[in-house]
Each structure stands twice: as C-alpha cells, then as structure tokens.
Write a protein that holds these residues in place. Structure first.
Motif, mmCIF file in Angstrom:
data_model
loop_
_atom_site.group_PDB
_atom_site.id
_atom_site.type_symbol
_atom_site.label_atom_id
_atom_site.label_comp_id
_atom_site.label_asym_id
_atom_site.label_seq_id
_atom_site.Cartn_x
_atom_site.Cartn_y
_atom_site.Cartn_z
ATOM 1 N N SER A 18 -47.094 60.988 19.879
ATOM 2 C CA SER A 18 -45.748 61.084 20.840
ATOM 3 C C SER A 18 -44.602 61.170 20.048
ATOM 4 N N CYS A 19 -44.666 61.298 18.662
ATOM 5 C CA CYS A 19 -43.467 61.190 17.687
ATOM 6 C C CYS A 19 -42.430 62.361 17.992
ATOM 7 N N PRO A 27 -38.253 51.322 16.343
ATOM 8 C CA PRO A 27 -39.124 50.739 17.281
ATOM 9 C C PRO A 27 -39.196 51.571 18.401
ATOM 10 N N VAL A 28 -40.381 52.026 19.040
ATOM 11 C CA VAL A 28 -40.732 52.611 20.340
ATOM 12 C C VAL A 28 -40.583 51.838 21.468
ATOM 13 N N GLU A 47 -56.525 54.034 15.876
ATOM 14 C CA GLU A 47 -56.119 54.877 17.334
ATOM 15 C C GLU A 47 -54.423 54.664 17.755
ATOM 16 N N ALA A 48 -54.090 53.517 17.597
ATOM 17 C CA ALA A 48 -52.975 53.466 18.061
ATOM 18 C C ALA A 48 -51.752 54.135 17.053
ATOM 19 N N LEU A 49 -52.135 54.380 15.792
ATOM 20 C CA LEU A 49 -51.423 55.223 14.982
ATOM 21 C C LEU A 49 -51.551 56.718 15.427
ATOM 22 N N ARG A 50 -52.772 57.219 15.866
ATOM 23 C CA ARG A 50 -52.906 58.403 16.243
ATOM 24 C C ARG A 50 -51.967 58.716 17.483
ATOM 25 N N THR A 51 -52.094 57.789 18.169
ATOM 26 C CA THR A 51 -51.215 58.063 19.643
ATOM 27 C C THR A 51 -49.755 58.144 19.102
ATOM 28 N N THR A 103 -49.390 67.640 17.236
ATOM 29 C CA THR A 103 -49.330 67.069 15.913
ATOM 30 C C THR A 103 -50.644 67.244 15.152
ATOM 31 N N VAL A 104 -50.568 67.225 14.088
ATOM 32 C CA VAL A 104 -51.752 67.282 13.285
ATOM 33 C C VAL A 104 -52.009 66.073 12.331
ATOM 34 N N PHE A 105 -52.712 65.363 12.717
ATOM 35 C CA PHE A 105 -52.811 63.785 12.126
ATOM 36 C C PHE A 105 -53.370 63.593 11.104
#
Ligand code: URA
Length: 248
Positions: free
Chosen positions: A76-77, A51-52, A68-72, A90-92
């Motif tokens: 930031s991973c 967990p972040v 959108e939260a997933l993209r964000t 990253t390339v989503f």
C-alpha cells in the motif's frame, strides 16, 4: 567442498571454466582473515517513512511490523510519487523467510512488475544458475529482494530519495530474515547499501558489512549477460561469499 556434478554443469553453462575450482582453496584461504569495511564507506542511514494513518489510528513503525504486516504495508506504499501510480504491483521479494542467504538486486523490471516476483527474466535465470553453483536454489535457504519494491519507469536507476524511502522495508526484511550473508547484485544495490558512489569494481573483492552482516558485492546478472567474460569474477565473489557463510 568438492563441486557436485550439477554445480559443474551449471558452471559450464555459465561459461566458467571448471579449472576455476582450483582457485577455491586459495580464495577461501585469502578470506580467512575478515577485514573491516574500507575506510571512506559510510553506512547508509535508514529513513523511517511517515507513520501511516489507519482507521485504528497511527500504524506501528515499519521496524515493528511482522512479515505479513510488512508485506501489506509495502503493497500500500505510495511514498514515491513517480513509482506508485505506475506500478502493476509492488515486488516484495521471494524465498525462504528464514534464509541464511539474502541476495539483493536493484529494482523490479517490466516482467517482475507484471509477475510480482524479483528476477524472473533472463537475468533471473542467470541468478538461478549462480545460486546453483553454490548448491542453492531459489526459495531454499535463499531470499531474493531488491533495493526498490516498485519498478522505475523505463528501468531507470532508482533515485536516491526512492532508495531511501524504500530502505526501511528492506531493513525490516533483513531484521526478520536474519540472514548470515548478504550478496549485493550490481552497482546500484552495492552503492545504495554502502551509501557510497565508489565504482563497483572497487567495491568488489573486499569483505564488507551491512548492519553487522557480512556483505559481498558482485556483478548484476543482467550485466553478466552482456559481459560474460566477467562471470569468472562473479564466481570468485560467490566463493568469497561461501567462505564468509562457512565462518558466519
Ligand atoms: N533486476 C533487478 O535488480 N531486480 C529484479 O528483480 C529484476 C531485475
């Protein structure tokens, strides 16, 4: 369904003889009885990343994020110490977030890392042609993603631990898109999704599934650029995928 003029032109451009059309009925008839995934293939176990922490506390698990939260979260991973510091971005993934078709490649290359979009080089042009043979276009009822969201250095194969770290992101994309058919492009994608080391040649040509969704394995467009003689087999795979879509 007869091929349109554009589909015939694209098949011609791809070097696939149009006589392959005659195989269509046969391919669909062969596909009419869905088979279970072969024995010996395990279903990959997704790994939920740690967990972040955010200023508001612990962030929700990836499996609960909206698009959108997933993209964000992906952007930031930093889970992969060799990949995160080297990437431009990253390339989503790209396309229709409610697509029926989800094509899954391996990982971004140099151009994809620069542009932030999967399959933008020559392999991407061939993928677009492959889509056109099905009457599809990038972004129209199609989504394109990769096993990894970051470029591996020197375009090496993704490491198993990298694929495992990135899997929850792909799984969440699959859950949110809810595609009707998945197409694994190449050995790396197919082996990662099916959690196997069985060679691509043996993974092709059989109906498979990932997370309960029909999965078709075909060649990677970059491989087809090097081995155009196999384009006819890729076309057969796409017809199989279309047959599954019609029944899904
Ligand atoms: N190859 C892939 O597998 N994915 C891309 O995005 C580009 C090339």
């Amino acid at each position: 369904m007869p091929l349109s003029r554009r589909q015939r032109e694209v098949l011609h451009e791809m070097g696939i003889p149009v006589w392959v059309r005659r195989g269509l009925a046969g391919v669909e008839a062969m596909d009419s009885v869905p088979r279970a995934p072969s024995e010996g293939l395990r279903v990959a176990a997704p790994v939920e990343p740690t967990p972040v922490m955010s200023s508001a506390g612990v962030s929700p698990p990836v499996a609960e994020l909206d698009w959108e939260a997933l993209r964000t979260r992906v952007a930031s991973c930093v889970a992969c110490s060799e990949l995160a510091p080297r990437r431009t971005q990253t390339v989503f993934g790209v396309g229709d977030p409610h697509a029926d078709w989800l094509f899954i490649g391996e990982a971004p290359g140099a151009e994809e890392d620069r542009r932030g979009e999967p399959f933008v080089g020559r392999a991407g042009q061939l993928l677009d042609n492959m889509l056109a043979t099905l009457g599809l276009a990038r972004g129209e009822n199609v989504y394109i993603a990769n096993i990894l969201k970051c470029r591996p250095p020197g375009n090496r194969d993704p490491k198993p631990e990298e694929a495992a770290a990135c899997r929850p992101f792909l799984d969440r994309q699959i859950a949110l898109i809810a595609p009707r058919v998945l197409v694994a492009l190449g050995r790396v994608a197919a082996q990662a999704l099916l959690d196997t080391t069985v060679p691509l040649g043996q993974l092709r040509g059989e109906d498979r599934a990932y997370g309960g969704i029909p999965l078709v394995v075909t060649y990677h467009p970059a491989y087809l650029l090097r081995s155009p003689a196999d384009k006819a087999k890729a076309w057969a795979d796409l017809l199989r995928a279309r047959g599954l879509m019609l029944r899904a």
